[in-house]
Design an enzyme around this catalytic site. Structure first.
Site, short mmCIF file in Angstrom:
data_model
loop_
_atom_site.label_atom_id
_atom_site.label_comp_id
_atom_site.label_asym_id
_atom_site.label_seq_id
_atom_site.Cartn_x
_atom_site.Cartn_y
_atom_site.Cartn_z
N HIS A 511 29.81 40.04 4.56
CA HIS A 511 29.74 38.76 5.26
C HIS A 511 31.07 38.43 5.93
O HIS A 511 31.12 38.07 7.11
CB HIS A 511 29.37 37.64 4.30
N ASP A 512 32.15 38.55 5.19
CA ASP A 512 33.48 38.25 5.72
C ASP A 512 34.49 38.57 4.63
O ASP A 512 34.18 38.50 3.44
CB ASP A 512 33.60 36.77 6.13
#
Length: 627
Positions: A511-512
């Site tokens: 996701h990050d």
């Protein structure tokens, strides 16, 4: 065979609206077992009858549920009123978040534009809608120029020769459109993406077989980190690296490489920061490599011939598990798959094997009437999001650095609750839009959202139904290869927990690269454990003589699960760990907070009872979504 989602015998607007919200309209995978070909799935299957017998009698018309209906009639409007009340201009804190609002299309109302992700989608929606119409029409033109040979006999319509011609026709268009799409979206940065694709393809097809899985994972995970740390590999930075000049020494740039790099960077297409949404493409890169790697084990025999299957009428499980033909793993097909325009930016995710199978044979699940109803359903969800953003400014409030001590416990809780709904809607809308585009183009990917965020009481089931195509991808490429789950022995339990940690660490990093997302991933694993333990401590078979007591016990556990899921998702995607700490302190700072917590848990208890009955209703229809 008529589609169950078509509901041809129904008439009238109410019946039509009911068919729009039918599970079969949302995704036929919800009503057809993955091991059963869609054409072979009759309305009354043996599996359905077995499942139906397992369901409990309906409780919708019982006194217990009439009490629940009364709670709903009071609680739901009150929840909306609390969020609306703190969003009004008369609220003393309104000026603090007013700058995050913009003029709306509803007279007299502003709209919350504080979420950059949804605002970007909203602003570009008209242009994407034109693209949704243009892309399938352009394919029709392509098909007219490069037609598939037509067979006069109906028995030959799905012959291997016609199927190969259809694959060639569609994959060639997808590959050609992919190059155009990349250039329009990313300008000169399209070359960077093609280099990454070429390296990954060479890893799968050029390395010795035993090295392919490990190198694939290392390369793609490193790509995720490099994309983030190098900010998309700016041409200017690359020029400075090769010339060895300092960043500000532009006057002495006699070769003009730095200026050339700046010029190339200035022509980055409609989305200059291509690396932001490239994570979804990484999943397709891994899918191609591992599907190719596993196909090498089956080169000596064809599973389709061995099982005497109809290649034009495969079940979804067979489309995913049966490898494509050796010649299908070409760079053209690989490019068409990884940059397939409708699913390129956000998904849903489809495996390479499934993509090739659907290119050869038109999926039997695609009907114009179902696609139209799916489009209507998308429009209704879009309207719901717009109404929430016009009347409940919860996103703007949370992003304005609020003083949580100035809000009551009820206001704090409902602001957080509606914030999660906005997160759910802002993810749901792009996924459904791009899936609608794919359906219109003749490819049927999985639906990403099974249930509303307010219709979940199980942490495990919530994860199965949230970003469902990603969940299925994780099962196929990480979870099952690592051994799945088992709690028969202490060693098995420890290995299972470790597997969960590996999976959710990858999910968080994918996701990050942020600490709050890592904490979110680990919290999800921690919150799995009580539910798993409760399942072993209170097995259903021991409560067969006391179904009502067991239902009440499960509901109490469900309330705890909901509170934990809300906490984990607030940390990962909304307010972070510090924000959650402030919210909890605000709820517990005085006696009124405890009263509200008890009231809220009681309302959750009622809601979860209704969730139980919704699933029992599905079981009575022969549908078991397991989420």
């Amino acid at each position: 065979m008529a589609s169950r989602g078509d509901n041809g015998s129904r008439s009238g607007p109410i019946s039509f609206l009911a068919s729009v919200y039918d599970l079969d309209t949302l995704d036929t995978r919800f009503t057809t077992p993955s091991s059963v070909p869609y054409r072979a799935a009759a309305d009354k299957r043996e599996d359905d009858r077995v499942t139906g017998r397992r369901a409990e009698p309906s409780k919708w018309n019982t006194l217990e549920f009439y009490v629940y209906y009364l709670v709903f009639l009071v609680a739901v409007p009150y929840m909306f009123w609390i969020a609306y009340d703190v969003s009004r201009p008369s609220d003393p804190r309104y000026q603090k978040f007013k700058h995050l609002l913009s003029d709306g299309w509803i007279p007299g109302r502003k709209i919350d534009v504080s979420d950059a992700q949804y605002h970007t989608f909203r602003v570009n929606l008209p242009y994407m809608a034109l693209l949704l119409l243009f892309h399938p029409l352009l394919r029709r033109v392509w098909n007219a120029v490069y037609p598939v040979p037509q067979e006069t006999k109906p028995s030959k319509l799905n012959s291997p020769e016609v199927a190969e011609a259809r694959l060639h026709q569609r994959a060639s268009f997808d590959a050609a459109f992919a190059l155009l799409y990349l250039v329009v979206l990313h300008g000169f940065s399209a070359a960077k993406i093609l280099v990454i694709l070429a390296i990954n393809y060479k890893i799968a097809t050029g390395l010795p077989r035993k090295y392919v899985p490990a190198v694939t994972w290392v390369f793609n995970i490193c790509t995720l980190f490099a994309n983030e740390l190098c900010e998309g590999y700016k041409f200017r930075d690359t020029a400075l690296l090769f010339t060895g000049r300092p960043a500000l020494d532009l006057v002495t740039d006699t070769l003009g490489l730095v200026r050339l790099g700046e010029w190339l960077d200035s022509h980055g297409g409609l989305m200059g920061r291509w690396e932001i949404l490239f994570n979804i493409t990484v999943l397709r890169l891994i899918s191609f490599n591992l599907d190719y790697y596993w196909s090498l084990d089956r080169r000596s025999s064809s599973p389709i011939e061995k099982k005497q299957l109809d290649p034009a009428n495969l079940s979804e499980r067979d489309r995913i598990s049966i490898p494509a033909s050796p010649q299908d793993y070409s760079f053209r097909n690989y490019l068409g798959y990884t940059i397939y325009a409708p699913l390129y930016l956000t998904g849903p995710i489809i495996t390479f094997n499934d993509y090739i199978s659907q290119q050869r044979y038109q999926p039997a699940t695609l009907f114009p009437s179902r696609t139209l109803k799916y489009a209507i359903r998308f429009g209704l969800v879009l309207l719901a999001m717009e109404l929430v953003l016009h009347y409940d400014y919860v996103g703007a409030i949370s992003k304005s650095g609020p003083d949580w001590s100035s809000y009551t416990p009820a206001q704090i809780s409902l602001l957080s609750y509606f914030n999660l709904h906005i997160i759910w809607l802002k993810l749901l809308l792009p996924w459904r839009f791009f899936r609608l585009w794919s359906l219109a183009d003749g490819v049927d990917p999985p639906e990403n959202m099974v249930r509303c965020v307010s219709d979940n009481y199980s942490t495990l089931s919530f994860w199965r139904g949230w970003h469902r195509s990603y969940y299925r991808w994780l099962l196929r490429y990480i979870y099952i290869p690592l051994g799945g789950s088992s709690f028969r022995t202490g060693f098995d339990a420890a290995r299972t927990v470790l597997t969960y940690l590996v999976v959710f660490t990858f999910v968080a990093l994918w996701h990050d690269i942020k600490l709050n997302l890592l904490i979110w991933g680990w919290l999800v694993v921690v919150f799995f454990l009580p539910e798993i333990a409760a399942g072993y401590m209170f097995p259903r078979r021991k409560w067969e003589g006391r179904p009502t007591a067991y239902r009440m016990l499960c509901c109490v556990g469900g309330v705890g699960n909901v509170l934990m899921m809300i906490s984990a998702n607030l940390v990962g995607f909304a307010v972070g760990l510090d924000g959650l700490e402030n919210i909890v302190k605000g709820i517990f700072r005085d006696y009124s907070g405890l009263v509200f917590l008890v009231t809220a848990c009681s309302a959750l208890f009622v809601g979860i009872q209704v969730m139980f009955e919704i699933r029992q209703s599905e079981l009575r229809r022969g549908i078991d979504l397991k989420c």
